[in-house]
Motif scaffolding. Structure first.
Motif, PDB file in Angstrom:
ATOM      1  N   ARG A   6      18.580  11.559 -11.623  1.00  0.00           N
ATOM      2  CA  ARG A   6      18.107  12.365 -10.485  1.00  0.00           C
ATOM      3  C   ARG A   6      17.889  11.482  -9.272  1.00  0.00           C
ATOM      4  O   ARG A   6      17.724  10.270  -9.362  1.00  0.00           O
ATOM      5  CB  ARG A   6      16.838  13.125 -10.864  1.00  0.00           C
ATOM      6  CG  ARG A   6      15.676  12.355 -11.525  1.00  0.00           C
ATOM      7  CD  ARG A   6      15.082  11.343 -10.682  1.00  0.00           C
ATOM      8  NE  ARG A   6      13.792  10.840 -11.140  1.00  0.00           N
ATOM      9  CZ  ARG A   6      13.051  10.011 -10.434  1.00  0.00           C
ATOM     10  NH1 ARG A   6      13.479   9.527  -9.283  1.00  0.00           N
ATOM     11  NH2 ARG A   6      11.884   9.601 -10.877  1.00  0.00           N
ATOM     12  N   ALA A   8      15.194  11.736  -5.984  1.00  0.00           N
ATOM     13  CA  ALA A   8      13.976  12.509  -5.691  1.00  0.00           C
ATOM     14  C   ALA A   8      13.357  12.120  -4.350  1.00  0.00           C
ATOM     15  O   ALA A   8      12.275  11.549  -4.293  1.00  0.00           O
ATOM     16  CB  ALA A   8      12.969  12.290  -6.823  1.00  0.00           C
ATOM     17  N   SER A  10      11.548  12.370  -0.590  1.00  0.00           N
ATOM     18  CA  SER A  10      10.502  13.145   0.083  1.00  0.00           C
ATOM     19  C   SER A  10      11.019  13.488   1.477  1.00  0.00           C
ATOM     20  O   SER A  10      11.504  12.597   2.183  1.00  0.00           O
ATOM     21  CB  SER A  10       9.224  12.309   0.201  1.00  0.00           C
ATOM     22  OG  SER A  10       8.784  11.922  -1.073  1.00  0.00           O
ATOM     23  N   ARG A  40      15.872  16.497  -6.570  1.00  0.00           N
ATOM     24  CA  ARG A  40      14.511  17.064  -6.551  1.00  0.00           C
ATOM     25  C   ARG A  40      13.888  16.724  -5.211  1.00  0.00           C
ATOM     26  O   ARG A  40      13.995  15.582  -4.742  1.00  0.00           O
ATOM     27  CB  ARG A  40      13.695  16.450  -7.682  1.00  0.00           C
ATOM     28  CG  ARG A  40      12.239  16.817  -7.638  1.00  0.00           C
ATOM     29  CD  ARG A  40      11.560  16.519  -8.949  1.00  0.00           C
ATOM     30  NE  ARG A  40      11.168  15.141  -9.092  1.00  0.00           N
ATOM     31  CZ  ARG A  40      11.473  14.360 -10.137  1.00  0.00           C
ATOM     32  NH1 ARG A  40      12.222  14.808 -11.130  1.00  0.00           N
ATOM     33  NH2 ARG A  40      11.039  13.142 -10.195  1.00  0.00           N
ATOM     34  N   GLU A  42      10.655  16.010  -3.256  1.00  0.00           N
ATOM     35  CA  GLU A  42       9.261  15.642  -3.527  1.00  0.00           C
ATOM     36  C   GLU A  42       8.423  15.912  -2.282  1.00  0.00           C
ATOM     37  O   GLU A  42       8.167  15.016  -1.472  1.00  0.00           O
ATOM     38  CB  GLU A  42       9.186  14.195  -3.995  1.00  0.00           C
ATOM     39  CG  GLU A  42       9.989  13.990  -5.270  1.00  0.00           C
ATOM     40  CD  GLU A  42       9.450  12.949  -6.228  1.00  0.00           C
ATOM     41  OE1 GLU A  42       8.896  11.944  -5.770  1.00  0.00           O
ATOM     42  OE2 GLU A  42       9.605  13.151  -7.459  1.00  0.00           O
ATOM     43  N   GLN A  75       8.940  20.304  -5.436  1.00  0.00           N
ATOM     44  CA  GLN A  75       7.607  20.115  -6.010  1.00  0.00           C
ATOM     45  C   GLN A  75       6.585  21.113  -5.483  1.00  0.00           C
ATOM     46  O   GLN A  75       5.656  21.471  -6.199  1.00  0.00           O
ATOM     47  CB  GLN A  75       7.135  18.673  -5.771  1.00  0.00           C
ATOM     48  CG  GLN A  75       7.955  17.686  -6.599  1.00  0.00           C
ATOM     49  CD  GLN A  75       7.367  16.295  -6.641  1.00  0.00           C
ATOM     50  OE1 GLN A  75       6.825  15.829  -5.643  1.00  0.00           O
ATOM     51  NE2 GLN A  75       7.497  15.622  -7.769  1.00  0.00           N
ATOM     52  N   VAL A 213       5.740  13.344 -10.684  1.00  0.00           N
ATOM     53  CA  VAL A 213       7.012  12.713 -11.051  1.00  0.00           C
ATOM     54  C   VAL A 213       7.195  12.748 -12.569  1.00  0.00           C
ATOM     55  O   VAL A 213       8.287  13.000 -13.075  1.00  0.00           O
ATOM     56  CB  VAL A 213       7.085  11.283 -10.463  1.00  0.00           C
ATOM     57  CG1 VAL A 213       6.415  10.254 -11.352  1.00  0.00           C
ATOM     58  CG2 VAL A 213       8.499  10.848 -10.191  1.00  0.00           C
ATOM     59  N   ASP A 216       7.891  16.413 -13.648  1.00  0.00           N
ATOM     60  CA  ASP A 216       9.192  16.901 -13.191  1.00  0.00           C
ATOM     61  C   ASP A 216      10.354  16.190 -13.878  1.00  0.00           C
ATOM     62  O   ASP A 216      11.370  16.819 -14.168  1.00  0.00           O
ATOM     63  CB  ASP A 216       9.304  16.777 -11.678  1.00  0.00           C
ATOM     64  CG  ASP A 216       8.326  17.706 -10.991  1.00  0.00           C
ATOM     65  OD1 ASP A 216       7.774  18.585 -11.677  1.00  0.00           O
ATOM     66  OD2 ASP A 216       8.117  17.549  -9.790  1.00  0.00           O
ATOM     67  N   ASP A 217      10.213  14.897 -14.135  1.00  0.00           N
ATOM     68  CA  ASP A 217      11.285  14.226 -14.889  1.00  0.00           C
ATOM     69  C   ASP A 217      11.421  14.895 -16.261  1.00  0.00           C
ATOM     70  O   ASP A 217      12.529  15.084 -16.752  1.00  0.00           O
ATOM     71  CB  ASP A 217      10.998  12.717 -15.032  1.00  0.00           C
ATOM     72  CG  ASP A 217      11.312  11.942 -13.750  1.00  0.00           C
ATOM     73  OD1 ASP A 217      12.136  12.435 -12.942  1.00  0.00           O
ATOM     74  OD2 ASP A 217      10.757  10.852 -13.554  1.00  0.00           O
ATOM     75  N   GLN A 220      12.987  18.455 -15.877  1.00  0.00           N
ATOM     76  CA  GLN A 220      14.417  18.411 -15.564  1.00  0.00           C
ATOM     77  C   GLN A 220      15.216  17.667 -16.633  1.00  0.00           C
ATOM     78  O   GLN A 220      16.397  17.409 -16.450  1.00  0.00           O
ATOM     79  CB  GLN A 220      14.632  17.761 -14.182  1.00  0.00           C
ATOM     80  CG  GLN A 220      14.096  18.619 -13.033  1.00  0.00           C
ATOM     81  CD  GLN A 220      14.515  18.083 -11.666  1.00  0.00           C
ATOM     82  OE1 GLN A 220      14.092  17.013 -11.240  1.00  0.00           O
ATOM     83  NE2 GLN A 220      15.355  18.832 -10.970  1.00  0.00           N
ATOM     84  N   ARG A 227      15.846   4.307  -9.669  1.00  0.00           N
ATOM     85  CA  ARG A 227      15.043   4.253  -8.438  1.00  0.00           C
ATOM     86  C   ARG A 227      14.807   2.799  -8.045  1.00  0.00           C
ATOM     87  O   ARG A 227      15.146   1.879  -8.791  1.00  0.00           O
ATOM     88  CB  ARG A 227      13.716   5.006  -8.626  1.00  0.00           C
ATOM     89  CG  ARG A 227      12.835   4.407  -9.688  1.00  0.00           C
ATOM     90  CD  ARG A 227      11.601   5.272  -9.926  1.00  0.00           C
ATOM     91  NE  ARG A 227      10.745   4.716 -10.953  1.00  0.00           N
ATOM     92  CZ  ARG A 227       9.738   5.367 -11.515  1.00  0.00           C
ATOM     93  NH1 ARG A 227       9.464   6.620 -11.165  1.00  0.00           N
ATOM     94  NH2 ARG A 227       8.989   4.794 -12.426  1.00  0.00           N
TER      95      ARG A 227
END
Ligand code: GLU
Length: 294
Positions: A6, A8, A10, A40, A42, A75, A213, A216-217, A220, A227
């Motif tokens: 993913r 993610a 912001s 995703r 955030e 989120q 986080v 959601d990880d 999903q 990262r």
């Protein structure tokens, strides 16, 4: 093999070269392993998130040639799920309300008997001022920051009362800032001393980056978290939360950070390296790949 990565971001500013690198790496890894790349948003920080930045994220990533399944997880749509988990952790006596502000924390942490304040992934390690100040058996208070009692959390995970026992493990397929790779293990003593009681629910958000986080990880079904190395230290917090909440620990692939010409890590406010700027100047996605070394 089920292989899911993913990206993610912001939506608090323009995506820059560092984001492009992270997103393309996660996308390429999923593609070469017959897996899926997910996106995703955030956006729990409502004071800094903006719809136009979110639109620009979609636009920039599409321009880079990336694709992801819809709908995208946001989120801000998941606050009820985060709240439920906070209820659970509260009922287990692992959280406490904290009314200290930054100044209180800095003052308590630099009291003469404490020596120089130590820093963890979230800044100064919390000196524990509020830890035993509040009754944890009452109903969970709302609208106040809640901290994770790291000692109690570790004790809940360990079968022994030895605090030098290993409390968490994860697989690092990339590398941390000091080249840490392979099986990473850490003890309860280490997380008490180098992380401490982190905030899991912020007053303004009702959640926190760490809690969201992790949830959601898992939601999903992410198997490989790709990262930047700047989040390597925080991974121990995430592994502790996964263990407490009975969630699987994905593999981690922390990657190098893209720096500017002066060697400084890129930040959202540095528009100079924004993808949109390169686009406006006529660069191609292949140019971006070449610049970041992919
Ligand atoms: N939202 C975070 C950021 O933009 C990334 C979090 C993560 O990849 O775990 O820095």
């Amino acid at each position: 093999m089920n292989f899911r990565t993913r990206f993610a971001p912001s939506p608090t500013g323009p995506l820059h070269l560092g984001h492009a690198f992270s997103a393309m790496l996660a996308h390429d890894l999923a593609a070469s392993n017959g897996g899926k790349f997910l996106l995703r948003i955030e956006d729990i920080d409502r004071s800094r998130s903006r719809a136009h930045w979110e639109d620009q994220i979609y636009d920039d990533l599409h321009w880079l040639g990336l694709q992801w399944p819809e709908p995208v997880l946001r989120q801000s749509d998941r606050l009820a799920a985060y709240d439920k988990v906070l209820d659970d952790l509260w009922a287990r006596g692992l959280l406490y309300p904290c009314t200290c502000n930054r100044k209180d924390i800095a003052a308590a942490a630099s009291a003469p008997q404490e020596g120089a304040p130590l820093h963890g992934p979230d800044g100064i390690i919390y000196p524990g001022t509020c830890r035993n100040r509040h009754d944890r058996t009452i109903e969970r208070p709302k609208g106040v920051p809640l901290r994770l009692d790291m000692t109690a959390a570790g004790r809940a995970l360990l079968e022994t009362d030895q605090s030098n026992a290993t409390v968490g493990t994860f697989q690092e397929a990339g590398a941390g800032p000091d080249g840490e790779t392979g099986t990473i293990e850490f003890t309860l003593d280490e997380i008490i001393n180098t992380i401490g009681d982190v905030v899991l629910s912020r007053r303004d958000m009702g959640t926190s980056y760490h809690l969201s986080v992790v949830l959601d990880d898992a939601a999903q079904d992410i198997t490989h978290v790709v990262r930047g190395q700047d989040l390597f230290e925080a991974t121990r917090i995430h592994v502790v939360l996964q263990a407490l909440l009975d969630l699987p620990t994905p593999q981690y692939i922390h990657h190098r950070l893209i720096r500017d010409d002066a060697g400084k890590r890129l930040a959202k406010r540095d528009d100079a390296q924004a993808i949109s700027k390169y686009r406006a100047e006529g660069a191609t996605p292949e140019d971006i790949r070449a610049i970041v070394g992919l």
